[in-house]
Every structure is written in structure tokens, then in C-alpha cells.
Write an enzyme that holds these catalytic residues in place. Structure first.
Site, PDB file in Angstrom:
ATOM      1  N   ASP A 175      -4.312  -2.223   1.037  1.00 17.13           N
ATOM      2  CA  ASP A 175      -2.507  -1.498   1.121  1.00 17.13           C
ATOM      3  C   ASP A 175      -2.673  -1.406   2.178  1.00 17.13           C
ATOM      4  O   ASP A 175      -3.041  -1.403   3.345  1.00 17.13           O
ATOM      5  CB  ASP A 175      -1.828  -0.500  -0.426  1.00 17.13           C
ATOM      6  CG  ASP A 175      -1.189  -0.355  -0.238  1.00 17.13           C
ATOM      7  OD1 ASP A 175       0.448  -1.338   0.510  1.00 17.13           O
ATOM      8  OD2 ASP A 175      -0.441   0.447  -1.270  1.00 17.13           O
ATOM      9  N   ASP A 179       0.706   1.256   3.525  1.00 20.45           N
ATOM     10  CA  ASP A 179       1.776   2.428   3.401  1.00 20.45           C
ATOM     11  C   ASP A 179       0.062   3.376   3.185  1.00 20.45           C
ATOM     12  O   ASP A 179      -0.483   3.141   2.026  1.00 20.45           O
ATOM     13  CB  ASP A 179       2.462   2.329   2.657  1.00 20.45           C
ATOM     14  CG  ASP A 179       3.491   1.806   3.729  1.00 20.45           C
ATOM     15  OD1 ASP A 179       3.236   1.213   4.620  1.00 20.45           O
ATOM     16  OD2 ASP A 179       4.868   2.091   3.531  1.00 20.45           O
TER      17      ASP A 179
END
Length: 274
Positions: A119, A121
Site C-alpha cells: 500500500d 499511505d
């Protein structure tokens, strides 16, 4: 066999195997923990939860890391684990103690993986980029309210994202470009990418954020694959609309497996399937 034994002057003995009790297979898993600081309180709560689920910890091993604490916990259990359910149960601990974790079957496939998806963030970078973009738009309060409502389940992710993007109307690409150049990355991520690529791994980033940001990260670290949402731009500014299908949490889970439809957002981004 008798002919071969005589040919090589060997003595051949054949004995029946003793009867053996069939033992139920043990299912083995690896729970990997990553944080700036893994507190004793967290490990206590985690151990209690696993014990209540009858998941037996057989070993806890620290992994080499520069600025982060990383531990591998080996788990044995009689029945297969519902991975999604366990991850959901541990979300509260993840939020409370600010850490990340993953659960994998401890098998040959785990040891021979050659594709890793991350991922963006709070995993690859140290912030939620939408918060910084909200400041560019002067809509911090409004976007924070939408985010909170989505987290409380009052509105679904796709509707929340559309509302957030609408508030970004008028933000200039040049301002976002300056923001991107000052992204704060997770400590050690550059070394991680270098080591993984040296070992022959391919790396992908899948994010429910925006392609302008993810494309920069892809180029900056020479990442192999990258997927995110595309914002419409006219005259150097965001229009407040999103292009194509929204990439949400469900799609983020299926992209690495190759089970989602093909999505290519730039000439440098290709689709990866298993």
C-alpha cells in the site's frame, strides 16, 4: 529388485511397515509485525488474543532492520485460519499501537514468492496524502469530516472519495508537484526496495490514492507495477472528477492475484497477474 541385489552382491531385506496412527496436520502461519516501537503492552494483548483463538505461538524472532522494529511470530493451529477475520479482529490493536502486520501461511510458497505488493499511505510513505492535498484546496475541515463519516460507516468509500475529489476542484498540478517532491517516506523503504530487487523480486504499489502521486513513487524507486485512481485534469488544474472505475479496498486486495480487470493508467504502468 532381487535381480539387482544378486548382480551387485547385495543382501535384500523386506520388512512390513508398522501400523501408525494418523496425526492431524498442523497448520503453520507467520504473523509479521512492523512498528517504530513494539511495546510490551501490545505483545501482551496480542498473545492473549491469539491464545483465546487457540492459536499457539511457537517462536518469536526479531528481524534485522535499521529504524523499525520487526518481529516474526510463528503460529501453529489445528484448523486453517480465516485470515480476513483475524486481520479484522486485530485492526483495533493496529490502530491503538500504530503498527502494521501481515499473516501468511508458513509454506514453500511463502519462501518462494517473487512478487510483493505494498500500500502507499502510511506503508510506503509516512502520511495520508489526501490530508496534504486538502490543505492545498483549503478544504481541510470538509475533507476531514467526510473521512470521519466514511470511517464510521455513514457513507461508503466510493461515495466519500467522489465527495473528496469534488472538493479538490481547482487545485493546480504545479502545487501538487511541489508537495510530491517533499513526500516523507517510511524509514528503510529505499533499502527494502533495493534488497528485494537485488534478490529478484518484483514490487508493486496498489493504492486508493491518486496516480499523480503513485506514478512519482513508481519512478522514484523503480517499482515494477503501480495502480491507483486517476483524477481528471484540465488546463493544469483538477476538475473535481475521477476517471474510470474507482479503485477501493476490495480491488486493492484482488489486484495482486490478477483477478481484477486490466487497469493501465500510464505508459509506464503495466498490469501484473499471477
Amino acid at each position: 529388485m532381487d535381480k539387482v541385489a544378486k548382480k551387485y552382491q547385495l543382501e535384500l531385506l523386506i520388512s512390513p511397515l508398522p501400523e501408525m496412527t494418523i496425526v492431524s496436520p498442523v497448520h503453520r502461519y507467520i504473523l509479521t509485525l512492523l512498528s517504530q516501537q513494539l511495546r510490551t503492552e501490545f505483545l501482551t494483548k496480542l498473545s492473549r488474543h491469539l491464545r483465546e483463538r487457540q492459536l499457539h505461538i511457537t517462536a518469536v524472532s526479531p528481524l534485522d532492520s535499521e529504524d523499525l522494529q520487526v518481529f516474526e511470530i510463528k503460529i501453529h493451529v489445528d484448523q486453517p485460519i480465516d485470515r480476513q477475520q483475524l486481520m479484522q479482529e486485530l485492526l483495533e490493536l493496529k490502530s491503538e499501537f500504530q503498527l502494521d502486520f501481515s499473516l501468511q501461511s508458513d509454506d514453500l510458497f511463502r519462501r518462494n514468492k517473487r512478487l510483493i505488493f505494498l500500500d502507499a499511505d502510511m506503508t510506503f510513505i509516512q502520511c495520508e496524502m489526501i490530508n496534504d492535498m486538502s490543505r492545498l484546496a483549503g478544504k481541510e475541515t470538509e475533507i476531514a469530516e467526510i473521512t470521519n463519516r466514511a470511517m464510521d460507516g455513514e457513507i461508503n468509500f466510493k461515495d466519500a472519495l467522489r465527495q473528496v475529489i469534488a472538493l479538490l476542484e481547482g487545485v493546480r498540478l504545479s502545487d501538487l508537484g511541489l508537495l510530491i517532491l517533499n513526500i516523507s517516506y517510511i524509514p528503510g523503504v529505499e533499502r527494502l526496495v533495493y534488497i528485494l530487487k537485488t534478490l529478484g523480486y518484483q514490487i508493486g504499489i496498489v493504492s486508493d490514492g491518486f496516480t499523480r502521486i503513485i506514478d512519482h513513487i513508481k519512478q522514484r524507486f523503480d517499482v515494477d507495477y503501480a495502480f491507483a485512481n486517476t483524477l481528471e485534469v484540465r488546463n493544469g488544474k483538477f476538475t473535481g472528477r475521477i476517471l474510470g472505475e474507482i479503485l477501493d479496498g476490495q480491488q486493492k486486495m484482488c489486484y495482486p492475484s490478477g483477478s481484477c480487470s486490466k487497469r493501465k493508467y500510464s505508459s509506464r504502468t503495466s498490469y501484473c497477474s499471477r
